[in-house]
Write an enzyme that holds these catalytic residues in place. Structure first.
Site, PDB file in Angstrom:
ATOM      1  CE  LYS A   1      -4.020  -2.123   2.219  1.00 32.04           C
ATOM      2  NZ  LYS A   1      -5.043  -1.961   3.281  1.00 32.04           N
TER       3      LYS A   1
ATOM      4  CG  ASN B   1      -3.822  -2.232   6.689  1.00 28.93           C
ATOM      5  OD1 ASN B   1      -3.686  -1.752   5.571  1.00 28.93           O
ATOM      6  ND2 ASN B   1      -4.765  -3.091   6.980  1.00 28.93           N
TER       7      ASN B   1
ATOM      8  CG  HIS C   1      -5.561  -6.006  -0.167  1.00 35.86           C
ATOM      9  ND1 HIS C   1      -6.758  -6.020   0.517  1.00 35.86           N
ATOM     10  CD2 HIS C   1      -5.729  -6.829  -1.238  1.00 35.86           C
ATOM     11  CE1 HIS C   1      -7.612  -6.815  -0.116  1.00 35.86           C
ATOM     12  NE2 HIS C   1      -7.019  -7.324  -1.185  1.00 35.86           N
TER      13      HIS C   1
ATOM     14  CE1 TYR D   1      -9.285  -2.912   0.176  1.00 33.63           C
ATOM     15  CE2 TYR D   1      -8.357  -1.003  -0.927  1.00 33.63           C
ATOM     16  CZ  TYR D   1      -8.197  -2.150  -0.177  1.00 33.63           C
ATOM     17  OH  TYR D   1      -6.934  -2.545   0.210  1.00 33.63           O
TER      18      TYR D   1
ATOM     19  CD  GLU E   1      -8.916  -8.859  -3.687  1.00 34.03           C
ATOM     20  OE1 GLU E   1      -9.819  -8.669  -2.849  1.00 34.03           O
ATOM     21  OE2 GLU E   1      -7.731  -9.110  -3.372  1.00 34.03           O
TER      22      GLU E   1
HETATM   23  P1  CMP Z   1      -7.382  -4.588   3.578  1.00 39.40           P
HETATM   24  O1  CMP Z   1      -6.887  -5.936   3.896  1.00 39.40           O
HETATM   25  O2  CMP Z   1      -6.773  -3.859   2.449  1.00 39.40           O
HETATM   26  O3  CMP Z   1      -8.966  -4.672   3.322  1.00 39.40           O
HETATM   27  C1  CMP Z   1      -9.876  -3.654   3.675  1.00 39.40           C
HETATM   28  C2  CMP Z   1      -9.213  -2.511   4.324  1.00 39.40           C
HETATM   29  O4  CMP Z   1     -10.053  -1.603   4.983  1.00 39.40           O
HETATM   30  C3  CMP Z   1      -8.293  -3.011   5.410  1.00 39.40           C
HETATM   31  O5  CMP Z   1      -7.195  -3.670   4.866  1.00 39.40           O
HETATM   32  C4  CMP Z   1      -7.982  -1.727   6.145  1.00 39.40           C
HETATM   33  O6  CMP Z   1      -6.908  -1.029   5.549  1.00 39.40           O
HETATM   34  C5  CMP Z   1      -9.259  -0.946   5.950  1.00 39.40           C
HETATM   35  N1  CMP Z   1      -9.968  -0.879   7.211  1.00 39.40           N
HETATM   36  C6  CMP Z   1     -10.603  -1.863   7.833  1.00 39.40           C
HETATM   37  N2  CMP Z   1     -11.130  -1.422   8.979  1.00 39.40           N
HETATM   38  C7  CMP Z   1     -10.810  -0.108   9.069  1.00 39.40           C
HETATM   39  C8  CMP Z   1     -11.071   0.898  10.021  1.00 39.40           C
HETATM   40  N3  CMP Z   1     -11.781   0.648  11.125  1.00 39.40           N
HETATM   41  N4  CMP Z   1     -10.585   2.126   9.772  1.00 39.40           N
HETATM   42  C9  CMP Z   1      -9.884   2.383   8.640  1.00 39.40           C
HETATM   43  N5  CMP Z   1      -9.607   1.449   7.704  1.00 39.40           N
HETATM   44  C10 CMP Z   1     -10.067   0.226   7.921  1.00 39.40           C
END
Ligand code: CMP
Length: 190
Positions: free
Chosen positions: A60, A163, A166, A100, A177
């Site tokens: 990311k 984070n 993904h 998403y 995807e």
């Molecule tokens: P990812 O695995 O990319 O899939 C969905 C994404 O939504 C997740 O990682 C996080 O980056 C994001 N996400 C999930 N929960 C939250 C949250 N409470 N606040 C912000 N981002 C979130």
């Protein structure tokens, strides 16, 4: 971070998976070489070998922008993954929203799209045995505060939103995807 011995052990494939329904899409079209530790291939083994051996990941914008792509790829390779396709790109708002789309009604959707369009990212198709489950183990929990030691998110993520990485959550989503970012001709055969 040079040593990944702390990583949890990975689940191995069960024989009950052998007759899984074949997957459709670009991943399914690629002939996949069997790993040396696998049982000899039979005609029933073909689709099984294709299903479950590939997944989609995205390094990311936070991790890519911080220059952590190489370290993350090294960790993925040390975890047994091989890169079958890769690109760097800066997602548009429409692309991030579509990717998403399943989260469109969630409170964090706007924040998620804003973050995913904040800089370049790096989608990759990865291959190894039990790819989806193994990659999710290697990247760790969504919230880095809850992620296990040695995981990508424990090492490189700063928050649940930012984070670092993904990973697809099922074989079906891995196919969808992967098809979002790559054409069949972008994916290495074999
Ligand atoms: P990812 O695995 O990319 O899939 C969905 C994404 O939504 C997740 O990682 C996080 O980056 C994001 N996400 C999930 N929960 C939250 C949250 N409470 N606040 C912000 N981002 C979130």
């Amino acid at each position: 971070y040079g040593d990944h011995r702390d990583l949890p052990s990975f689940p191995t494939r069960r024989s009950s998976d052998l007759h899984r329904t074949p997957i459709a899409g670009p991943l399914a079209e690629q002939p996949i070489r069997r790993m040396p530790d696998e049982a000899p291939r039979s005609h029933l083994d073909r689709n099984h070998t294709m299903a479950g051996r590939r997944t989609l990941t995205i390094i990311k914008p936070d991790a890519f922008g911080a220059g952590k792509a190489g370290l993350i790829i090294a960790l993925l390779e040390k975890s047994g993954f091989r890169i079958k396709a890769a690109r760097v790109m800066h997602l548009t708002t429409a692309q991030a929203g579509e990717f998403y789309g399943v989260h469109r009604e969630r409170g964090f959707f706007g924040e998620l799209v804003e973050f995913m369009t904040s800089g370049p990212c790096m989608p990759l198709i990865l291959e190894r045995d039990d790819a989806v489950a193994t990659l999710r183990t290697v990247i760790g929990a969504t919230d880095p505060a809850e992620a296990a030691e040695g995981t990508v998110r424990k090492l490189y993520a700063e928050s649940k939103g930012k984070n670092a990485i993904h990973a697809s959550d099922s074989d079906e989503n891995a196919v969808r995807e992967a098809g979002f970012f790559f054409a069949e001709s972008d994916v290495l055969a074999g």
